[in-house]
Design a protein around this motif. Sequence first.
Motif, PDB file in Angstrom:
ATOM      1  N   TYR A   5      -3.079  -7.816  -2.562  1.00  0.00           N
ATOM      2  CA  TYR A   5      -1.933  -7.569  -1.697  1.00  0.00           C
ATOM      3  C   TYR A   5      -1.759  -8.773  -0.785  1.00  0.00           C
ATOM      4  O   TYR A   5      -2.735  -9.285  -0.242  1.00  0.00           O
ATOM      5  N   PRO A   6      -0.524  -9.220  -0.596  1.00  0.00           N
ATOM      6  CA  PRO A   6      -0.303 -10.415   0.217  1.00  0.00           C
ATOM      7  C   PRO A   6      -0.535 -10.207   1.718  1.00  0.00           C
ATOM      8  O   PRO A   6      -0.602 -11.164   2.456  1.00  0.00           O
ATOM      9  N   ARG A   7      -0.660  -8.974   2.135  1.00  0.00           N
ATOM     10  CA  ARG A   7      -0.871  -8.674   3.551  1.00  0.00           C
ATOM     11  C   ARG A   7      -1.728  -7.422   3.662  1.00  0.00           C
ATOM     12  O   ARG A   7      -1.853  -6.669   2.696  1.00  0.00           O
ATOM     13  N   PRO A   8      -2.308  -7.186   4.807  1.00  0.00           N
ATOM     14  CA  PRO A   8      -3.072  -5.934   4.975  1.00  0.00           C
ATOM     15  C   PRO A   8      -2.146  -4.726   4.814  1.00  0.00           C
ATOM     16  O   PRO A   8      -0.962  -4.778   5.134  1.00  0.00           O
ATOM     17  N   LEU A   9      -2.710  -3.654   4.283  1.00  0.00           N
ATOM     18  CA  LEU A   9      -1.937  -2.417   4.104  1.00  0.00           C
ATOM     19  C   LEU A   9      -1.912  -1.610   5.386  1.00  0.00           C
ATOM     20  O   LEU A   9      -2.889  -1.585   6.131  1.00  0.00           O
ATOM     21  N   SER A  10      -0.800  -0.917   5.581  1.00  0.00           N
ATOM     22  CA  SER A  10      -0.740   0.026   6.696  1.00  0.00           C
ATOM     23  C   SER A  10      -1.521   1.278   6.298  1.00  0.00           C
ATOM     24  O   SER A  10      -1.832   1.482   5.123  1.00  0.00           O
ATOM     25  N   ILE A  11      -1.804   2.111   7.260  1.00  0.00           N
ATOM     26  CA  ILE A  11      -2.495   3.383   6.975  1.00  0.00           C
ATOM     27  C   ILE A  11      -1.666   4.213   5.998  1.00  0.00           C
ATOM     28  O   ILE A  11      -2.200   4.787   5.045  1.00  0.00           O
ATOM     29  N   ALA A  12      -0.376   4.254   6.178  1.00  0.00           N
ATOM     30  CA  ALA A  12       0.496   5.042   5.297  1.00  0.00           C
ATOM     31  C   ALA A  12       0.466   4.498   3.867  1.00  0.00           C
ATOM     32  O   ALA A  12       0.406   5.270   2.901  1.00  0.00           O
ATOM     33  N   GLU A  13       0.500   3.162   3.724  1.00  0.00           N
ATOM     34  CA  GLU A  13       0.456   2.565   2.391  1.00  0.00           C
ATOM     35  C   GLU A  13      -0.883   2.841   1.717  1.00  0.00           C
ATOM     36  O   GLU A  13      -0.934   3.196   0.536  1.00  0.00           O
ATOM     37  N   ALA A  14      -1.962   2.688   2.467  1.00  0.00           N
ATOM     38  CA  ALA A  14      -3.298   2.936   1.915  1.00  0.00           C
ATOM     39  C   ALA A  14      -3.449   4.399   1.524  1.00  0.00           C
ATOM     40  O   ALA A  14      -3.997   4.721   0.459  1.00  0.00           O
ATOM     41  N   THR A  15      -2.947   5.291   2.361  1.00  0.00           N
ATOM     42  CA  THR A  15      -3.013   6.725   2.059  1.00  0.00           C
ATOM     43  C   THR A  15      -2.210   7.036   0.801  1.00  0.00           C
ATOM     44  O   THR A  15      -2.653   7.816  -0.042  1.00  0.00           O
ATOM     45  N   GLY A  16      -1.056   6.414   0.658  1.00  0.00           N
ATOM     46  CA  GLY A  16      -0.230   6.621  -0.531  1.00  0.00           C
ATOM     47  C   GLY A  16      -0.937   6.172  -1.798  1.00  0.00           C
ATOM     48  O   GLY A  16      -0.903   6.862  -2.817  1.00  0.00           O
ATOM     49  N   LEU A  17      -1.594   5.012  -1.742  1.00  0.00           N
ATOM     50  CA  LEU A  17      -2.332   4.516  -2.901  1.00  0.00           C
ATOM     51  C   LEU A  17      -3.507   5.431  -3.246  1.00  0.00           C
ATOM     52  O   LEU A  17      -3.751   5.730  -4.417  1.00  0.00           O
ATOM     53  N   LEU A  18      -4.205   5.873  -2.231  1.00  0.00           N
ATOM     54  CA  LEU A  18      -5.339   6.772  -2.451  1.00  0.00           C
ATOM     55  C   LEU A  18      -4.874   8.092  -3.047  1.00  0.00           C
ATOM     56  O   LEU A  18      -5.475   8.609  -4.000  1.00  0.00           O
ATOM     57  N   THR A  19      -3.790   8.624  -2.539  1.00  0.00           N
ATOM     58  CA  THR A  19      -3.248   9.878  -3.058  1.00  0.00           C
ATOM     59  C   THR A  19      -2.837   9.719  -4.515  1.00  0.00           C
ATOM     60  O   THR A  19      -3.152  10.563  -5.355  1.00  0.00           O
ATOM     61  N   ARG A  20      -2.152   8.611  -4.818  1.00  0.00           N
ATOM     62  CA  ARG A  20      -1.737   8.365  -6.200  1.00  0.00           C
ATOM     63  C   ARG A  20      -2.954   8.292  -7.115  1.00  0.00           C
ATOM     64  O   ARG A  20      -2.984   8.906  -8.177  1.00  0.00           O
ATOM     65  N   ASP A  21      -3.959   7.543  -6.695  1.00  0.00           N
ATOM     66  CA  ASP A  21      -5.161   7.402  -7.520  1.00  0.00           C
ATOM     67  C   ASP A  21      -5.901   8.722  -7.683  1.00  0.00           C
ATOM     68  O   ASP A  21      -6.457   8.999  -8.744  1.00  0.00           O
ATOM     69  N   ALA A  22      -5.907   9.551  -6.656  1.00  0.00           N
ATOM     70  CA  ALA A  22      -6.601  10.837  -6.718  1.00  0.00           C
ATOM     71  C   ALA A  22      -5.908  11.796  -7.689  1.00  0.00           C
ATOM     72  O   ALA A  22      -6.542  12.706  -8.214  1.00  0.00           O
ATOM     73  N   LEU A  23      -4.624  11.579  -7.943  1.00  0.00           N
ATOM     74  CA  LEU A  23      -3.879  12.458  -8.843  1.00  0.00           C
ATOM     75  C   LEU A  23      -4.068  12.113 -10.315  1.00  0.00           C
ATOM     76  O   LEU A  23      -3.743  12.914 -11.182  1.00  0.00           O
ATOM     77  N   ILE A  24      -4.602  10.940 -10.620  1.00  0.00           N
ATOM     78  CA  ILE A  24      -4.758  10.535 -12.013  1.00  0.00           C
ATOM     79  C   ILE A  24      -5.654  11.498 -12.791  1.00  0.00           C
ATOM     80  O   ILE A  24      -5.260  11.965 -13.866  1.00  0.00           O
ATOM     81  N   PRO A  25      -6.845  11.847 -12.287  1.00  0.00           N
ATOM     82  CA  PRO A  25      -7.659  12.811 -13.050  1.00  0.00           C
ATOM     83  C   PRO A  25      -6.951  14.151 -13.238  1.00  0.00           C
ATOM     84  O   PRO A  25      -7.033  14.751 -14.317  1.00  0.00           O
ATOM     85  N   ALA A  26      -6.225  14.601 -12.227  1.00  0.00           N
ATOM     86  CA  ALA A  26      -5.511  15.873 -12.343  1.00  0.00           C
ATOM     87  C   ALA A  26      -4.420  15.789 -13.403  1.00  0.00           C
ATOM     88  O   ALA A  26      -4.198  16.746 -14.157  1.00  0.00           O
TER      89      ALA A  26
END
Length: 107
Positions: A5-26
Amino acid sequence: MKRLYPRPLSIAEATGLLTRDALIPAAIDYAAFRENVRLTEGMYGTLLSFAFNLGAGALLGSTLWRKLAANDVAGAANEFARWNKADGRVMAGLTRRRAAERVLFMA
């Protein structure tokens, strides 16, 4: 070293990525249940790795998944080799990775 990533992620962006990744197994679990696909541990681990690399949508919309859903396990395993390109170019590292994924998938 190139940063993902060209810049640090915001909390909202990081949370969104984590949520997306957590849904893959489901997503894989649900699709397998819906289509009555029985997955071995090797298949499941390989599909998770594949989906984290390419996205659950790419996996579940692929010929690989359609063949697996039709109980063509060998045909599905052979599809891994098709996913060895980046920007339209065959990549040696992806070719090796997909070959290793095929072996794990068939184990």
